[in-house]
Design a protein around this motif. Structure first.
Motif, PDB file in Angstrom:
ATOM      1  N   HIS A 168       7.954  48.638  64.356  1.00 49.62           N
ATOM      2  CA  HIS A 168       8.671  49.156  65.522  1.00 49.62           C
ATOM      3  C   HIS A 168       7.795  50.087  66.374  1.00 49.62           C
ATOM      4  CE1 HIS A 168      12.506  47.421  64.219  1.00 49.62           C
ATOM      5  NE2 HIS A 168      12.063  47.675  63.002  1.00 49.62           N
ATOM      6  N   GLN A 169       6.484  49.988  66.198  1.00 47.21           N
ATOM      7  CA  GLN A 169       5.486  50.748  66.961  1.00 47.21           C
ATOM      8  C   GLN A 169       5.737  52.257  66.953  1.00 47.21           C
ATOM      9  OE1 GLN A 169       6.904  47.970  69.200  1.00 47.21           O
ATOM     10  NE2 GLN A 169       5.572  46.663  67.990  1.00 47.21           N
ATOM     11  N   THR A 170       6.053  52.785  65.786  1.00 44.49           N
ATOM     12  CA  THR A 170       6.244  54.234  65.659  1.00 44.49           C
ATOM     13  C   THR A 170       5.622  54.743  64.358  1.00 44.49           C
ATOM     14  OG1 THR A 170       7.870  56.008  65.776  1.00 44.49           O
ATOM     15  CG2 THR A 170       8.593  53.971  64.727  1.00 44.49           C
ATOM     16  N   GLU A 171       4.335  54.407  64.178  1.00 44.67           N
ATOM     17  CA  GLU A 171       3.621  54.718  62.951  1.00 44.67           C
ATOM     18  C   GLU A 171       3.575  56.207  62.616  1.00 44.67           C
ATOM     19  OE1 GLU A 171       2.579  52.610  65.318  1.00 44.67           O
ATOM     20  OE2 GLU A 171       1.475  50.948  64.457  1.00 44.67           O
ATOM     21  N   ASN A 172       3.679  57.076  63.603  1.00 41.85           N
ATOM     22  CA  ASN A 172       3.569  58.515  63.365  1.00 41.85           C
ATOM     23  C   ASN A 172       4.920  59.191  63.150  1.00 41.85           C
ATOM     24  OD1 ASN A 172       0.737  58.497  63.595  1.00 41.85           O
ATOM     25  ND2 ASN A 172       0.918  58.449  65.815  1.00 41.85           N
ATOM     26  N   CYS A 173       5.947  58.434  62.904  1.00 43.53           N
ATOM     27  CA  CYS A 173       7.279  58.999  62.691  1.00 43.53           C
ATOM     28  C   CYS A 173       7.286  59.881  61.440  1.00 43.53           C
ATOM     29  CB  CYS A 173       8.308  57.874  62.552  1.00 43.53           C
ATOM     30  SG  CYS A 173       9.986  58.467  62.302  1.00 43.53           S
ATOM     31  N   GLN A 189       9.754  33.197  38.145  1.00 44.47           N
ATOM     32  CA  GLN A 189       9.689  31.959  37.350  1.00 44.47           C
ATOM     33  C   GLN A 189       9.102  32.171  35.963  1.00 44.47           C
ATOM     34  OE1 GLN A 189       8.030  32.617  40.151  1.00 44.47           O
ATOM     35  NE2 GLN A 189       5.899  31.976  39.971  1.00 44.47           N
ATOM     36  N   LYS A 190       8.416  33.302  35.742  1.00 46.89           N
ATOM     37  CA  LYS A 190       7.855  33.612  34.419  1.00 46.89           C
ATOM     38  C   LYS A 190       8.753  34.570  33.638  1.00 46.89           C
ATOM     39  CE  LYS A 190       3.105  32.928  35.938  1.00 46.89           C
ATOM     40  NZ  LYS A 190       1.816  33.575  36.200  1.00 46.89           N
ATOM     41  N   ALA A 191       9.959  34.792  34.136  1.00 48.37           N
ATOM     42  CA  ALA A 191      10.965  35.673  33.521  1.00 48.37           C
ATOM     43  C   ALA A 191      10.626  37.166  33.642  1.00 48.37           C
ATOM     44  CB  ALA A 191      11.246  35.292  32.078  1.00 48.37           C
ATOM     45  N   ASN A 192       9.708  37.518  34.540  1.00 42.28           N
ATOM     46  CA  ASN A 192       9.437  38.924  34.826  1.00 42.28           C
ATOM     47  C   ASN A 192      10.498  39.435  35.793  1.00 42.28           C
ATOM     48  OD1 ASN A 192       6.871  39.229  33.420  1.00 42.28           O
ATOM     49  ND2 ASN A 192       6.069  37.841  34.976  1.00 42.28           N
ATOM     50  N   VAL A 193      10.918  40.669  35.595  1.00 43.71           N
ATOM     51  CA  VAL A 193      11.898  41.281  36.484  1.00 43.71           C
ATOM     52  C   VAL A 193      11.172  42.231  37.428  1.00 43.71           C
ATOM     53  CG1 VAL A 193      13.937  42.782  36.592  1.00 43.71           C
ATOM     54  CG2 VAL A 193      13.758  41.030  34.810  1.00 43.71           C
ATOM     55  N   TRP A 194      11.557  42.199  38.693  1.00 47.06           N
ATOM     56  CA  TRP A 194      10.921  42.997  39.734  1.00 47.06           C
ATOM     57  C   TRP A 194      11.965  43.745  40.547  1.00 47.06           C
ATOM     58  CZ3 TRP A 194       5.658  43.113  39.961  1.00 47.06           C
ATOM     59  CH2 TRP A 194       4.975  42.106  39.263  1.00 47.06           C
ATOM     60  N   LEU A 195      11.577  44.893  41.052  1.00 43.58           N
ATOM     61  CA  LEU A 195      12.350  45.632  42.033  1.00 43.58           C
ATOM     62  C   LEU A 195      11.489  45.667  43.295  1.00 43.58           C
ATOM     63  CD1 LEU A 195      14.296  48.918  41.570  1.00 43.58           C
ATOM     64  CD2 LEU A 195      12.863  48.544  43.570  1.00 43.58           C
ATOM     65  N   SER A 196      12.021  45.170  44.390  1.00 40.73           N
ATOM     66  CA  SER A 196      11.258  45.101  45.644  1.00 40.73           C
ATOM     67  C   SER A 196      12.007  45.817  46.760  1.00 40.73           C
ATOM     68  CB  SER A 196      11.044  43.638  46.058  1.00 40.73           C
ATOM     69  OG  SER A 196      10.361  42.912  45.063  1.00 40.73           O
ATOM     70  N   TYR A 197      11.237  46.436  47.665  1.00 40.98           N
ATOM     71  CA  TYR A 197      11.844  47.064  48.840  1.00 40.98           C
ATOM     72  C   TYR A 197      10.839  47.067  49.984  1.00 40.98           C
ATOM     73  CZ  TYR A 197       9.314  51.316  47.421  1.00 40.98           C
ATOM     74  OH  TYR A 197       8.343  52.219  47.061  1.00 40.98           O
ATOM     75  N   ASN A 198      11.359  47.225  51.194  1.00 39.05           N
ATOM     76  CA  ASN A 198      10.514  47.272  52.377  1.00 39.05           C
ATOM     77  C   ASN A 198       9.830  48.629  52.475  1.00 39.05           C
ATOM     78  OD1 ASN A 198      11.090  44.663  53.503  1.00 39.05           O
ATOM     79  ND2 ASN A 198      13.103  45.436  54.047  1.00 39.05           N
ATOM     80  N   ASP A 199       8.526  48.615  52.661  1.00 38.47           N
ATOM     81  CA  ASP A 199       7.744  49.833  52.819  1.00 38.47           C
ATOM     82  C   ASP A 199       8.124  50.498  54.150  1.00 38.47           C
ATOM     83  OD1 ASP A 199       5.800  51.780  53.131  1.00 38.47           O
ATOM     84  OD2 ASP A 199       4.112  50.437  52.788  1.00 38.47           O
ATOM     85  N   PRO A 200       8.605  51.744  54.124  1.00 42.60           N
ATOM     86  CA  PRO A 200       8.964  52.407  55.379  1.00 42.60           C
ATOM     87  C   PRO A 200       7.803  52.482  56.380  1.00 42.60           C
ATOM     88  CG  PRO A 200       9.881  53.595  53.533  1.00 42.60           C
ATOM     89  CD  PRO A 200       8.962  52.544  52.960  1.00 42.60           C
ATOM     90  N   ALA A 201       6.573  52.604  55.899  1.00 45.81           N
ATOM     91  CA  ALA A 201       5.420  52.618  56.815  1.00 45.81           C
ATOM     92  C   ALA A 201       5.292  51.283  57.533  1.00 45.81           C
ATOM     93  CB  ALA A 201       4.144  52.948  56.045  1.00 45.81           C
ATOM     94  N   TYR A 202       5.577  50.200  56.834  1.00 45.82           N
ATOM     95  CA  TYR A 202       5.544  48.872  57.443  1.00 45.82           C
ATOM     96  C   TYR A 202       6.649  48.751  58.492  1.00 45.82           C
ATOM     97  CZ  TYR A 202       5.471  43.776  57.837  1.00 45.82           C
ATOM     98  OH  TYR A 202       5.397  42.500  58.312  1.00 45.82           O
ATOM     99  N   ILE A 203       7.828  49.272  58.157  1.00 48.12           N
ATOM    100  CA  ILE A 203       8.937  49.238  59.116  1.00 48.12           C
ATOM    101  C   ILE A 203       8.553  50.021  60.375  1.00 48.12           C
ATOM    102  CG2 ILE A 203      11.321  49.981  59.550  1.00 48.12           C
ATOM    103  CD1 ILE A 203      11.852  49.457  56.525  1.00 48.12           C
ATOM    104  N   ALA A 204       7.971  51.198  60.187  1.00 46.12           N
ATOM    105  CA  ALA A 204       7.555  52.022  61.320  1.00 46.12           C
ATOM    106  C   ALA A 204       6.525  51.279  62.176  1.00 46.12           C
ATOM    107  CB  ALA A 204       6.992  53.352  60.837  1.00 46.12           C
TER     108      ALA A 204
END
Length: 150
Positions: free
Chosen positions: A125-130, A107-122
């Motif tokens: 799915h209960q596989t933090e040590n992947c 809303q302030k005209a800033n541009v962002w690139l966002s993605y899901n953190d693979p550690a968060y995904i792990a």
């Protein structure tokens, strides 16, 4: 040694550019327009040996039903060489694959690139040590920084 290198790279990237993270979403501010950031993202994805599967223009979708939405697009990309080992740690990770990145204007005209953190995904799915997490994180960091750096 690999872990230490990963930690140092991550720390450098965090302090060298405006970024924020919430609930597993990493967002990096871009000095470019949404279109320029998306073009740079696509180029970086391909240069890192990944395949672009599809680009989704949510703004155009909103317009097609008579609504408005600030510039918002998603790039879906990946490579079975990296994604398969991640999914072998927990097949349910397949719901979060292939990788994706969102380029959007706030809303302030800033541009962002966002993605899901693979550690968060792990963790989800209960596989933090992947072992695949570190490799995918490194590639996503490199791609996103390339797309948002001058």
């Amino acid at each position: 040694m690999k872990s230490l290198r990963f930690i140092l790279i991550t720390i450098f990237m965090i302090i060298s550019a405006p970024a924020w993270s919430a609930d597993g979403l990493i967002s990096i501010k871009s000095p470019y327009s949404v279109n320029q950031t998306m073009q740079k993202l696509e180029t970086a994805v391909k240069e890192n040996g990944l395949k672009v599967f599809i680009k989704v223009n949510h703004t155009a979708g909103a317009k097609s039903v008579g609504q408005t939405l600030r510039p918002t697009s998603v790039l879906i990309f990946g490579n079975p060489k990296g994604g398969t080992p991640f999914m072998r740690c927990a097949q349910t990770i397949g719901i979060d694959m292939p990788l994706k990145a969102l380029v959007w204007k706030d809303q302030k005209a800033n541009v962002w690139l966002s993605y899901n953190d693979p550690a968060y995904i792990a963790k989800r799915h209960q596989t933090e040590n992947c072992p695949a997490v570190e490799k995918i994180s490194t590639v996503l960091n490199r791609i996103s920084r390339t797309a948002t750096s001058r």
